[in-house]
Structure formats: structure tokens, C-alpha cells
Design a protein around this motif. Structure first.
Motif, PDB file in Angstrom:
ATOM      1  N   PRO A   3      74.552 -13.751 -48.183  1.00 56.64           N
ATOM      2  CA  PRO A   3      73.233 -14.369 -47.943  1.00 56.64           C
ATOM      3  C   PRO A   3      72.998 -15.646 -48.744  1.00 56.64           C
ATOM      4  O   PRO A   3      72.449 -16.610 -48.218  1.00 56.64           O
ATOM      5  N   ASP A   4      73.406 -15.674 -50.015  1.00 58.93           N
ATOM      6  CA  ASP A   4      73.217 -16.885 -50.815  1.00 58.93           C
ATOM      7  C   ASP A   4      74.026 -18.047 -50.266  1.00 58.93           C
ATOM      8  O   ASP A   4      73.566 -19.196 -50.281  1.00 58.93           O
ATOM      9  N   ARG A   7      72.234 -19.355 -47.225  1.00 56.05           N
ATOM     10  CA  ARG A   7      71.087 -20.173 -47.608  1.00 56.05           C
ATOM     11  C   ARG A   7      71.533 -21.571 -48.017  1.00 56.05           C
ATOM     12  O   ARG A   7      70.946 -22.565 -47.586  1.00 56.05           O
ATOM     13  N   SER A   8      72.565 -21.621 -48.840  1.00 55.80           N
ATOM     14  CA  SER A   8      73.081 -22.924 -49.288  1.00 55.80           C
ATOM     15  C   SER A   8      73.571 -23.748 -48.109  1.00 55.80           C
ATOM     16  O   SER A   8      73.277 -24.942 -48.009  1.00 55.80           O
ATOM     17  N   ALA A  10      72.636 -23.514 -44.969  1.00 47.86           N
ATOM     18  CA  ALA A  10      71.488 -23.914 -44.146  1.00 47.86           C
ATOM     19  C   ALA A  10      70.770 -25.115 -44.764  1.00 47.86           C
ATOM     20  O   ALA A  10      70.408 -26.060 -44.054  1.00 47.86           O
ATOM     21  N   VAL A  11      70.578 -25.086 -46.079  1.00 48.01           N
ATOM     22  CA  VAL A  11      69.887 -26.190 -46.739  1.00 48.01           C
ATOM     23  C   VAL A  11      70.742 -27.453 -46.703  1.00 48.01           C
ATOM     24  O   VAL A  11      70.231 -28.555 -46.455  1.00 48.01           O
ATOM     25  N   MET A 137      60.173 -23.647 -44.003  1.00 48.96           N
ATOM     26  CA  MET A 137      60.914 -24.369 -45.052  1.00 48.96           C
ATOM     27  C   MET A 137      60.050 -25.480 -45.638  1.00 48.96           C
ATOM     28  O   MET A 137      60.012 -25.671 -46.859  1.00 48.96           O
TER      29      MET A 137
END
Length: 149
Positions: A3-4, A7-8, A10-11, A137
Motif C-alpha cells: 500500500p505505501d 501511494r508513492s 500514485a503521488v 487529494m
């Protein structure tokens, strides 16, 4: 992928997409004599009468010196008009000029082209999901930035 890591990723993709959007937007807006950010300021003034520079700063989520610089350029280009506030001459009020109103059609056309390019082949469902995700976001980032200022 963890998951982390998701997230990274996606950002990072968001940042890259935003850079590309900003670059394309900058090129398109330059053709009509506008800098990125000035389009949003002009849009904020449309139909809303008079604004103070501080209210524009809050609405656009930028610092007051940034708004002041944009206003100077837009006034020099004849797209806005500034006057002293009726009851407090230390304060100024800002409104669109006729040329500023006319420029909004060209700005709208630029944004429409950008939207068509960026969302080409997206289904309505995908667009709804993307708008919801990006809206969340934006809210998260605005909250974090507000705490830092």
C-alpha cells in the motif's frame, strides 16, 4: 505492490501529470497573452463584482504577494481595473475590465482543449472516479498546506 508503494507511485504519477498539464497550459495560455494562474484569477473575478486582493489570495490559495504580482500584470495588460475601496482608501478593489471579460472565452477554449487531451478515451465512470479521487487529494493537500502556513 505494498500500500505505501502504491501511494508513492500514485503521488509521483499525479505530480508528473500535473507538470505536463501545467506545461501544456502555459504554452496555450501564452498564445493569448496570459500566464498560468492568471486564468484562475480572471475566472474568480467573473460575475462576482469587486474583490479585494486579500479575498482573491484566499480563494486562489496563494500568498498575497503572488496575487499582487498577478494583479500588476493583468492591470498593465488592461484585463482588470483597480480602484480604492469606497469607505477605506487604503484598501483596493479589483474587477474585470471589458477586455478581461472578452479574454475569458479564449481561456475557456484553452481549458476545454486541455481537458480533451488529458481525458481522451476516458469513460464517464472513470471521469467521475478520477474527479472524486483528485478532489479528495486536493482537500488533503490543502489542509496540510494550511497547517504549515
Amino acid at each position: 505492490m505494498a500500500p505505501d508503494d502504491l501511494r508513492s507511485e500514485a503521488v509521483l504519477m499525479l505530480v508528473e501529470a500535473a507538470k505536463l498539464c501545467r506545461a501544456l497550459l502555459g504554452i496555450e495560455l501564452a498564445e493569448i497573452g496570459i500566464h498560468p494562474g492568471q486564468d484562475k484569477l480572471l475566472r474568480a473575478l467573473y460575475g462576482n463584482g469587486e474583490h479585494s486582493p486579500s479575498s482573491l489570495s484566499k480563494e486562489l490559495r496563494v500568498r498575497p504577494p503572488t496575487v499582487s504580482k498577478m494583479l500588476e500584470r493583468l492591470e498593465a495588460g488592461g484585463l482588470i481595473e483597480r480602484d480604492s475601496h469606497r469607505s477605506d482608501h487604503r484598501r483596493s478593489i479589483v474587477r474585470l475590465s471589458r477586455d478581461g471579460e472578452a479574454t475569458l472565452d479564449a481561456i475557456d477554449a484553452v481549458w476545454k482543449r486541455l481537458a480533451e487531451i488529458a481525458t481522451r478515451d476516458f469513460s464517464p465512470e472513470t471521469l467521475r472516479s478520477a474527479a472524486a479521487i483528485l478532489g479528495q487529494m486536493e482537500e488533503n493537500l490543502a489542509t496540510a498546506l494550511h497547517r504549515l502556513r
